[in-house]
Design a protein around this motif. Structure first.
Motif, short mmCIF file in Angstrom:
data_model
loop_
_atom_site.label_atom_id
_atom_site.label_comp_id
_atom_site.label_asym_id
_atom_site.label_seq_id
_atom_site.Cartn_x
_atom_site.Cartn_y
_atom_site.Cartn_z
N TRP A 1 12.25 20.26 30.73
CA TRP A 1 13.61 19.74 30.70
C TRP A 1 13.64 18.24 30.99
CZ3 TRP A 1 12.30 24.67 31.90
CH2 TRP A 1 12.98 25.68 31.21
N SER A 2 12.75 17.77 31.82
CA SER A 2 12.65 16.32 32.05
C SER A 2 12.08 15.62 30.83
CB SER A 2 11.79 16.04 33.29
OG SER A 2 12.38 16.57 34.45
N ARG B 1 25.54 22.17 29.79
CA ARG B 1 24.59 23.18 29.29
C ARG B 1 25.35 24.50 29.14
NH1 ARG B 1 20.01 20.80 32.07
NH2 ARG B 1 18.71 22.65 31.79
N GLN C 1 18.03 18.45 26.33
CA GLN C 1 17.71 19.47 27.33
C GLN C 1 18.26 20.83 26.92
OE1 GLN C 1 19.50 17.34 30.53
NE2 GLN C 1 17.74 15.95 30.74
N PRO D 1 18.30 17.75 35.43
CA PRO D 1 17.77 18.60 34.35
C PRO D 1 17.36 19.99 34.81
CG PRO D 1 16.82 16.39 34.26
CD PRO D 1 17.56 16.49 35.55
#
Length: 297
Positions: free
Chosen positions: A23-24, A119, A73, A241
């Motif tokens: 995710w980073s 998200r 992400q 993230p």
């Protein structure tokens, strides 16, 4: 605008990496080529300057970068729904799940209303982990003529991963709404996005939003009215993230008032974190300024 090789190879591969590193990395790599990402960032900066003129240029730049990172992400989320809220994946702090659980215990169907914010599919995943399975209703996906072959393959994998985790089905409006009506009446939950928008939508209603009017479809309120089911709302916030927060809330019994409340919360969320709204690319189609709105019959 997403590169085909990213859809077929990059995001599926990095989603398998251990820890929360994927995710980073996604925020750094991005969905687009470097040139396309730079162009999109400049466009977003200009739009943010137009919509939020009181913010500084530095804020506009930060928001544009954060928006592009968040969208990347979410691409990892799409390939790793089974890792959200689990060891080695982003953590999820869930609040308000009791509202959905109470309805399930009563055998009461419900609509879980989401917006294209942050998200977005984290909420149904978190509820499934808490024992609340849901189905999802969306606009046409695989039969959308605007999608390329790689996008279709990616979305098919996304749908398969999502339904495996949430325990429900993925249904589109092109498949007809009769199964949705029957399912709601039989006590199941359905996830629907309130701020979905397509140019062919004909039944829209305006909502006060950021000094103008946001036109949104009335499908959710009509579906709730015809089936008599209650509505809940869920919103996801990502402090980082690898950290996700989900808040589930009940909505007014009147479907029209319920959707009004959903849009009011969306406005508050967008004002607090402008970068987290997905729909900026449709801004000029969905939103009318106040003067133009007052001039319409």
């Amino acid at each position: 605008m997403t590169r085909d090789w990213s859809l077929d190879l990059l995001f599926p591969l990095i989603a398998r990496m251990p820890t929360t590193l994927p995710w980073s990395l996604a925020g750094l790599i991005g969905r687009e080529s470097a040139a396309e990402r730079a162009r999109l960032q400049r466009w977003l900066e200009g739009l943010f300057a137009r919509v939020f003129p009181c913010a500084t240029g530095e804020q506009h730049v930060q928001w544009a970068k954060a928006h592009l990172a968040m969208m990347a992400q979410e691409m990892v989320d799409a390939m790793a729904f089974h890792r959200l809220g689990r060891r080695g994946g982003p953590s999820i702090a869930l609040q308000g799940e009791e509202h959905a659980k109470n309805l399930i215990r009563k055998g009461q169907g419900f609509i879980l209303v989401l917006n294209h914010y942050d998200r977005i599919l984290t909420a149904p995943v978190a509820l499934a982990q808490a024992g609340v399975a849901t189905n999802v209703l969306t606009m046409p996906v695989l039969d959308n003529p605007e999608l390329g072959a790689a996008q279709r393959r990616f979305l098919l994998r996304k749908i398969q991963g999502y339904t495996a985790v949430t325990g429900g089905i993925w249904h589109t409006t092109s498949d007809g709404l009769r199964p949705v009506h029957e399912s709601l009446r039989s006590g199941q939950g359905w996830v629907i996005l309130a701020d979905a928008w397509r140019p062919e939508f004909g039944r829209l209603r305006g909502h006060p939003f950021l000094g103008g009017s946001l036109s949104l479809p009335t499908g959710i309120e009509r579906l709730a009215q015809s089936t008599g089911v209650p509505l809940l709302q869920a919103a996801t916030y990502s402090p980082g993230p690898d950290r996700l927060e989900v808040d589930v809330e009940p909505l007014p019994d009147n479907p029209r008032q319920a959707i009004d409340a959903v849009v009011q919360r969306l406005e508050r969320d967008v004002l607090a974190r402008p970068w987290a709204w997905w729909q900026w690319g449709l801004w000029d189609q969905m939103w009318q300024p106040k003067a133009e709105m007052e001039g319409n019959p």
